[in-house]
Design a protein around this motif. Structure first.
Motif, mmCIF file in Angstrom:
data_model
loop_
_atom_site.group_PDB
_atom_site.id
_atom_site.type_symbol
_atom_site.label_atom_id
_atom_site.label_comp_id
_atom_site.label_asym_id
_atom_site.label_seq_id
_atom_site.Cartn_x
_atom_site.Cartn_y
_atom_site.Cartn_z
ATOM 1 N N LYS A 51 35.404 41.299 57.613
ATOM 2 C CA LYS A 51 35.834 39.927 57.342
ATOM 3 C C LYS A 51 35.475 39.524 55.913
ATOM 4 C CE LYS A 51 35.371 35.193 59.055
ATOM 5 N NZ LYS A 51 34.693 34.308 60.047
ATOM 6 N N LEU A 52 34.263 39.869 55.497
ATOM 7 C CA LEU A 52 33.842 39.564 54.123
ATOM 8 C C LEU A 52 34.712 40.291 53.109
ATOM 9 C CD1 LEU A 52 29.947 39.707 54.514
ATOM 10 C CD2 LEU A 52 31.364 37.665 54.221
ATOM 11 N N ARG A 53 35.048 41.548 53.409
ATOM 12 C CA ARG A 53 35.894 42.316 52.492
ATOM 13 C C ARG A 53 37.263 41.665 52.337
ATOM 14 N NH1 ARG A 53 39.924 45.706 52.415
ATOM 15 N NH2 ARG A 53 40.187 45.584 54.678
ATOM 16 N N VAL A 54 37.845 41.238 53.449
ATOM 17 C CA VAL A 54 39.169 40.599 53.405
ATOM 18 C C VAL A 54 39.105 39.298 52.615
ATOM 19 C CG1 VAL A 54 40.966 39.504 54.791
ATOM 20 C CG2 VAL A 54 39.956 41.675 55.536
ATOM 21 N N GLU A 55 38.041 38.512 52.848
ATOM 22 C CA GLU A 55 37.892 37.241 52.129
ATOM 23 C C GLU A 55 37.737 37.480 50.637
ATOM 24 O OE1 GLU A 55 34.593 35.318 53.937
ATOM 25 O OE2 GLU A 55 35.722 34.640 55.707
ATOM 26 N N TRP A 56 36.948 38.516 50.263
ATOM 27 C CA TRP A 56 36.753 38.808 48.839
ATOM 28 C C TRP A 56 38.061 39.237 48.188
ATOM 29 C CZ3 TRP A 56 37.406 42.534 45.208
ATOM 30 C CH2 TRP A 56 36.681 42.407 44.030
ATOM 31 N N GLU A 57 38.803 40.092 48.880
ATOM 32 C CA GLU A 57 40.076 40.562 48.327
ATOM 33 C C GLU A 57 41.067 39.420 48.179
ATOM 34 O OE1 GLU A 57 41.536 43.764 50.687
ATOM 35 O OE2 GLU A 57 40.170 45.257 49.811
ATOM 36 N N GLU A 58 41.060 38.489 49.124
ATOM 37 C CA GLU A 58 41.953 37.341 49.006
ATOM 38 C C GLU A 58 41.584 36.484 47.802
ATOM 39 O OE1 GLU A 58 44.715 36.334 50.566
ATOM 40 O OE2 GLU A 58 44.730 38.280 51.561
ATOM 41 N N ALA A 59 40.265 36.336 47.603
ATOM 42 C CA ALA A 59 39.800 35.516 46.475
ATOM 43 C C ALA A 59 40.045 36.198 45.137
ATOM 44 C CB ALA A 59 38.313 35.198 46.640
ATOM 45 N N HIS A 60 40.126 37.539 45.141
ATOM 46 C CA HIS A 60 40.296 38.287 43.896
ATOM 47 C C HIS A 60 41.651 38.996 43.829
ATOM 48 C CE1 HIS A 60 35.958 37.734 44.214
ATOM 49 N NE2 HIS A 60 35.865 37.943 42.911
ATOM 50 N N LYS A 61 42.547 38.613 44.690
ATOM 51 C CA LYS A 61 43.832 39.290 44.758
ATOM 52 C C LYS A 61 44.609 39.124 43.455
ATOM 53 C CE LYS A 61 47.921 39.746 47.699
ATOM 54 N NZ LYS A 61 48.622 39.205 48.898
#
Length: 660
Positions: A51-61
């Motif tokens: 979940k943290l990985r997905v959130e980080w990728e969304e924030a840095h997409k």
């Protein structure tokens, strides 16, 4: 009896075995339950991490798209060759529209020469929009672009900001990371950076809080191994370049070459004068392995020293200019310089400009040497071959004289044949870009790329968007990769000297009036004791709350707006940072007397007292803003004398910020 005992023994053994089996089953259940709980816990942890990985990728997409062509019209962006690939990277920039609005960019463009393709990358986490920043590239870790500083202004340019943040752009992932350090260079624009071994070297630039422009000559190193900044201190008598911005800064095996630049000279009571620099310096960097006997007191392994490179008076050098920065042609260890502008003050406020589109090289080896890089004509072709004869219109007085034949008729006389001249369509000079300054340059392998720049005609300034290349190892012709869509009007190219002269006359008249008024003030003796008024101590003002402080900072920033134009009345009625009440009233005495006369019938002493009361009331209104402005100026590095000098000099005369 023996049989009975044997039966009891067997029963007890069976009972014990059954109990042991029960305990074993219970233990297995507990182990299985514990194992299942651990597995569930692992699943939960993995789920949390996912979940943290997905959130980080969304924030840095990072979004990537193919662009129609080069970046939109802009100036003071950076164009950089990829350190380990066949690409160019363009970051940020600014554009000033004809209606006076300022646009700043934070986007990243990548150009692929093999495909003639531009791609645009946008990331939620990235440096703020800016221009006049500096970048340095490193091939380590797949390639990174490091960015520091720059500037930004609001749409209508009534607020202005300098950055002092540091960012790293990963060329492989196209992601930005901010590098926060406690110690770092001050906010600035127009500085330059270069990489030497595992150090980023930063020098110079300017800081402009809206009152006066402070040029810098401090030297900083960023260690790419420790990710730390440190400033290099020099002794007072050590040789080093003067403060400047917009200079060339090229890395060599033994150090950094610095050439040219721009600064302004300020004299009290006079308008600032732009100075074009043409000196060359070498920053010698040496790694020393020497250490003292005590390991805790190890000698600094890096030795830093500035050396001035003197050029023989008979040696070739480009004409003095500003608005140009060399880029490095690594294959030949040569700096490449294109274009620029030469400004000449022909009068108090008259500025004549010459724009260049020539190409020059600076050979870095040894003591350095300038060479003119001229285009070569095609080989194996006679001069006469291929020439076209075309008719070129020229002015002839006889074509416009009075004629008896034309007096009785409205018909136009038959056109006279135009003179015929020879033009070689293969002349490489015909392929050269329009003269300009602040063009963005980068060399990729043996090809120089030139994007945009600024050109002026008359009072108008044009930001260009054309894109050129030239093979430096052939020097045969320029290739236009994208033509400019900018239409440069054929208008009067004369400068605004007449308007400036009128302004000068007005200013001279005002100065004379001020001198007369000051003379009257000293002679009359019945004026309020302005000279005895103690300087207002801004520190005595009650400190505002946190919210009030934030609002006050916004007001102070707007007050210092670099392009904020005040009418003569507003200029007289507004105190300046560093200006005491006595100074403020002394320069605006006549204005306040006139204001008092409108609302009262008093004359003489009382009228002047009324005027002084109005000036004092206005000054008190501005005190909190002036205090905050002085804080901003102090943060910029201006001392008390600098602030007072800025106030004494009055409103500054703006020059094109793009020249810096």
């Amino acid at each position: 009896m023996a049989k009975k005992k044997s039966g009891q023994t067997n029963a007890k053994a069976a009972k014990k075995a059954k109990a042991a089996q029960k305990i074993e089953r219970t233990t297995k259940k507990k182990v299985a339950k514990s194992k299942k709980e651990d597995e569930d816990s692992d699943d939960d942890l993995e789920g949390i991490l996912e979940k943290l990985r997905v959130e980080w990728e969304e924030a840095h997409k990072v979004t990537e798209e193919v662009a129609d062509g080069p970046p939109s019209r802009r100036a003071n962006a950076t164009l950089t060759a990829c350190p380990n690939g066949n690409h160019l990277w363009c970051i940020g920039g600014e554009f000033f529209s004809e209606d006076g609005k300022a646009y700043f960019y934070s986007d990243v463009y990548r150009y692929s020469p093999d495909k003639d393709e531009w791609r645009r990358f946008v990331s939620p986490t990235c440096p703020g929009p800016r221009s006049a920043h500096a970048v340095a590239v490193s091939p380590a870790g797949g390639g990174k672009i490091f960015l520091f500083g720059g500037e930004f202004s609001s749409l209508h340019q009534n607020s202005f900001h300098h950055y002092r943040d540091m960012w790293s752009f990963d060329i492989q992932t196209h992601a930005w990371d901010r590098i926060d350090t406690k110690i770092r260079p001050s906010a600035r624009s127009g500085h330059r950076m270069a990489i030497w071994k595992h150090f980023i070297v930063l020098f110079g630039g300017f800081y402009d809080p809206g009152i006066t422009t402070k040029y810098l000559n401090d030297l900083w190193l960023f260690d790419l191994q420790e990710y730390k900044w440190r400033q290099i201190e020099f002794r007072e008598n050590d040789l080093r370049p003067s403060p400047r911005s917009g200079f060339s800064f090229l890395s060599t095996a033994d150090g950094i070459i610095l050439h040219g630049g721009y600064c302004k000279e300020y004299a009290k009571g006079k308008r600032p004068v732009g100075v074009m620099l043409e000196d060359t310096w070498f920053l010698k960097l040496t790694m020393s392995t020497a250490e003292s006997a005590n390991s805790k007191l190890s000698v600094d392994p890096l030795i830093v020293k500035w050396e001035r490179r003197k050029r023989p008076s008979t040696a070739y050098a480009p004409a003095l200019r500003s608005g140009c920065t060399m880029t490095l042609w690594t294959a030949k260890n040569t700096g490449i310089l294109f274009g620029g502008v030469t400004d000449e003050d022909t009068g108090e406020e008259t500025l004549e400009s010459v724009f260049w589109n020539d190409l020059n090289g600076y050979q870095l080896a040894g003591k350095g040497k300038w060479v003119s890089m001229t285009l070569k004509r095609p080989k194996n072709k006679s001069k006469a071959a291929g020439k076209k004869k075309i008719q070129v219109p020229t002015y002839r007085p006889e074509d416009h004289g009075d004629s008896d034949d034309n007096e009785a008729t409205e018909s136009v006389a038959a056109p006279q044949p135009l003179p015929v001249v020879d033009v070689d369509p293969d002349d490489p000079l015909l392929t050269a870009p329009l003269a300009r300054y602040n063009a963005m340059l980068a060399v990729l392998r043996n090809t120089l790329y030139i994007y945009g720049g600024i050109y002026e005609r008359g009072k108008r300034e044009y930001t260009l968007d054309d894109f050129y290349s030239i093979q430096l190892d052939k020097m045969d012709r320029y290739t236009c990769l994208k033509e400019s869509g900018i239409v440069i009007a054929e208008e009067d190219s004369s400068s605004s000297s007449e308007d400036d002269d009128e302004d000068d006359d007005d200013e001279d008249d005002e100065d004379e009036d001020d001198e007369d008024n000051e003379g009257e003030m000293k002679q009359e003796g019945d004026v309020p004791a302005v000279e005895a008024v103690p300087p207002v101590v801004l520190e005595d003002v009650v400190e505002p709350t946190e919210d009030e402080q934030a609002a006050l900072r916004l007001k102070a920033t707007a007050f210092m707006g670099v392009s904020k134009e005040r009418s003569p009345e507003e200029a007289l009625s507004t105190p300046l940072p560093g200006e005491t009440l006595a100074m403020f009233y002394a320069r605006s005495r006549a204005f306040w007397a006139q204001k008092a006369h409108v609302s009262t019938e008093n004359q003489g002493k009382q009228l002047r007292r009324d005027g002084f009361a109005l000036a004092e009331e206005t000054y008190d209104t501005y005190k909190p803003i002036l205090k905050e402005v002085e804080k901003i100026l102090a943060e910029a590095g201006l001392d008390e004398e600098d602030i007072k000098a800025a106030a004494g000099g009055g409103a500054r005369v703006e020059q094109s910020r793009n020249r810096r």
